[in-house]
Design a protein around this motif. Structure first.
Motif, short mmCIF file in Angstrom:
data_model
loop_
_atom_site.label_atom_id
_atom_site.label_comp_id
_atom_site.label_asym_id
_atom_site.label_seq_id
_atom_site.Cartn_x
_atom_site.Cartn_y
_atom_site.Cartn_z
N LEU A 3 0.81 -1.21 0.00
CA LEU A 3 0.00 0.00 0.00
C LEU A 3 0.85 1.27 0.00
O LEU A 3 2.03 1.25 0.36
CB LEU A 3 -0.91 0.00 1.23
N THR A 4 0.23 2.37 -0.40
CA THR A 4 0.85 3.69 -0.30
C THR A 4 -0.05 4.60 0.53
O THR A 4 -1.25 4.33 0.67
CB THR A 4 1.09 4.33 -1.68
N ILE A 5 0.54 5.68 1.03
CA ILE A 5 -0.19 6.57 1.92
C ILE A 5 0.07 8.03 1.53
O ILE A 5 1.18 8.38 1.13
CB ILE A 5 0.21 6.33 3.40
N SER A 6 -0.95 8.85 1.63
CA SER A 6 -0.83 10.30 1.44
C SER A 6 -1.55 10.98 2.59
O SER A 6 -2.55 10.49 3.09
CB SER A 6 -1.44 10.74 0.11
N GLY A 7 -1.02 12.14 2.99
CA GLY A 7 -1.67 12.89 4.06
C GLY A 7 -0.68 13.71 4.85
O GLY A 7 0.53 13.73 4.58
N VAL A 8 -1.21 14.40 5.85
CA VAL A 8 -0.41 15.21 6.76
C VAL A 8 -0.63 14.67 8.17
O VAL A 8 -1.78 14.66 8.66
CB VAL A 8 -0.79 16.70 6.68
N PHE A 9 0.43 14.23 8.80
CA PHE A 9 0.35 13.59 10.12
C PHE A 9 1.11 14.47 11.12
O PHE A 9 2.32 14.63 11.02
CB PHE A 9 0.93 12.18 10.06
N HIS A 10 0.34 15.00 12.07
CA HIS A 10 0.91 16.00 12.98
C HIS A 10 1.74 15.33 14.08
O HIS A 10 1.36 14.30 14.64
CB HIS A 10 -0.21 16.84 13.59
N LEU A 11 2.87 15.97 14.38
CA LEU A 11 3.80 15.43 15.36
C LEU A 11 3.66 16.09 16.72
O LEU A 11 4.18 15.57 17.71
CB LEU A 11 5.24 15.61 14.87
N ASP A 12 3.01 17.24 16.79
CA ASP A 12 2.85 17.93 18.06
C ASP A 12 1.67 17.34 18.84
O ASP A 12 0.81 16.65 18.29
CB ASP A 12 2.64 19.42 17.83
N GLY A 13 1.64 17.64 20.14
CA GLY A 13 0.57 17.12 20.98
C GLY A 13 0.92 15.76 21.53
O GLY A 13 2.02 15.22 21.33
N SER A 14 -0.03 15.17 22.22
CA SER A 14 0.22 13.89 22.89
C SER A 14 0.03 12.72 21.92
O SER A 14 -0.80 12.77 21.02
CB SER A 14 -0.73 13.73 24.08
N ALA A 15 0.83 11.69 22.10
CA ALA A 15 0.73 10.41 21.37
C ALA A 15 0.59 10.59 19.86
O ALA A 15 -0.35 10.07 19.25
CB ALA A 15 -0.45 9.60 21.93
N ARG A 68 -3.99 5.35 14.11
CA ARG A 68 -5.45 5.32 14.05
C ARG A 68 -5.95 5.90 12.74
O ARG A 68 -6.92 5.41 12.15
CB ARG A 68 -6.05 6.07 15.25
N ALA A 69 -5.28 6.95 12.27
CA ALA A 69 -5.68 7.57 11.01
C ALA A 69 -5.49 6.61 9.85
O ALA A 69 -6.27 6.63 8.87
CB ALA A 69 -4.89 8.85 10.77
N LEU A 70 -4.47 5.76 9.91
CA LEU A 70 -4.25 4.78 8.85
C LEU A 70 -5.45 3.86 8.70
O LEU A 70 -5.87 3.52 7.58
CB LEU A 70 -3.00 3.94 9.15
N GLN A 71 -6.00 3.44 9.83
CA GLN A 71 -7.14 2.53 9.77
C GLN A 71 -8.36 3.17 9.12
O GLN A 71 -9.21 2.47 8.56
CB GLN A 71 -7.51 2.06 11.19
N GLY A 72 -8.44 4.50 9.18
CA GLY A 72 -9.57 5.18 8.58
C GLY A 72 -9.37 5.49 7.10
O GLY A 72 -10.34 5.83 6.41
N SER A 73 -8.14 5.39 6.59
CA SER A 73 -7.90 5.76 5.20
C SER A 73 -7.37 4.61 4.34
O SER A 73 -7.38 4.71 3.11
CB SER A 73 -6.89 6.92 5.14
#
Length: 331
Positions: free
Chosen positions: A289-301, A308-313
């Motif tokens: 598979l391939t993935i596209s998106g913006v995954f934020h590094l700030d904040g908790s966990a 979790r976002a992977l499971q939704g996309s």
């Protein structure tokens, strides 16, 4: 350690007075450059005198007038007369101001600092020369600024450098270098990031140019948009273009992983860098598979949120073993 003696400082003061007198000729400037380039002590003496001159703007009006009068008087007098007149004009107040200015100047030229980040941690610093330095997760960088060179030792991890304009009043702009275990990189007025590992060094140039040096090879100049990989190969270092993997290489400095059509295994390896636990695992169906998106590094966990976002996309499920290992499996 290199020391500057009184005679060299007096020579530097004479040159400062001559060049600021308004009557300096092109021949004077050429002779000055020859004098300054003759040895390290001359360059350091010039740096100190210019540092004091640069601080004039921070002194009181009367002290500033006394100091400028002293410099201008020196341009027309013999060496002995210059010393005598300078002492008369400066007085105790100006001498104290000179001492304070010298301390400010020394602090600006010489700077040492160690920066260490752990998994998931990032830091942003502004260095004394105006350079902006971003330090990525699990990195170690030693900062060494001196009178003639600005140097970053990147032992491991990743940095993003946006070089500042060195103070041209003090010295000709000092060279800016980044050293890794495999390469030496000289910034040529630029913005770039470097990732260093045990057997590789990765360079991405966002703006300007970077000269890459390796032992036994001619230097290679990388321009904006270039990406290079230095890799240890059979006792020597190989160099080749770094393939694009779909990751925007500077996005982490702004607090995210910005990816476009990135292979999922490569994305999970990148995400694992921000995770203090074991590397994230995946099975064969997920690997296709391939993935596209913006995954934020700030904040908790942030890693858990990205999974979790992977499971939704994507057609995957994520589970965590009893030993803490995350597994991404196709479904």
């Amino acid at each position: 350690m290199t020391h500057v003696n009184r005679s060299q400082l007096e020579q530097a003061a004479h040159w400062a007075a001559r060049l600021e007198s308004g009557t300096a000729t092109e021949a004077d400037r050429q002779h000055f450059e020859q004098w300054r380039g003759a040895c390290l002590e001359h360059a350091l003496a010039w740096a100190e005198v210019q540092g004091l001159t640069a601080e004039l703007g921070q002194l009181s009006g009367s002290t500033r007038r006394l100091m400028r009068a002293s410099l201008q008087g020196k341009a027309q007098q013999g060496a002995r007369q210059r010393r005598r007149q300078g002492l008369k004009l400066l007085g105790l107040g100006a001498a104290a101001a000179l001492t304070g200015a010298a301390a400010i100047h020394a602090g600006r030229l010489n700077h040492r600092q160690a920066v260490v980040t752990v998994a998931g941690q990032r830091q942003r610093l502004t260095l004394p020369d105006g350079t902006r330095l971003d330090v990525n997760t699990a990195s170690r960088v030693d900062i060494e600024f001196g009178p003639l060179r600005r140097l970053l030792h990147l032992g491991e991890g990743e940095i993003l450098v946006d070089t500042g304009d060195d103070d041209r009043r003090l010295l000709p702009p000092r060279a800016f270098w980044v050293h890794t275990p495999l390469a030496r990189l000289q910034a040529l007025g630029t913005r770039f990031n470097v990732r260093a590992g045990d057997s590789t060094t990765r360079l991405h140039v966002a703006a300007g140019q970077v000269a890459l040096h390796r032992d036994g090879f001619e230097r290679v100049v990388a321009a904006a948009g270039d990406a290079l990989l230095v890799q240890a190969e059979a006792g020597r270092t190989g160099l080749r273009p770094l393939p694009r993997d779909g990751l925007q290489p500077q996005s982490w400095a702004d607090g995210s992983l910005d990816v476009s059509a990135m292979a999922l295994p490569a994305f999970l390896a990148e995400l694992s860098r921000y995770h203090a636990g074991p590397a994230i695992r995946f099975d064969a169906p997920a690997a296709r598979l391939t993935i596209s998106g913006v995954f934020h590094l700030d904040g908790s966990a942030p890693v858990e949120r990205a999974l979790r976002a992977l499971q939704g996309s994507l057609p995957v499920r994520v589970r965590q073993d009893a030993d803490g290992v995350y597994r991404v499996e196709g479904r």
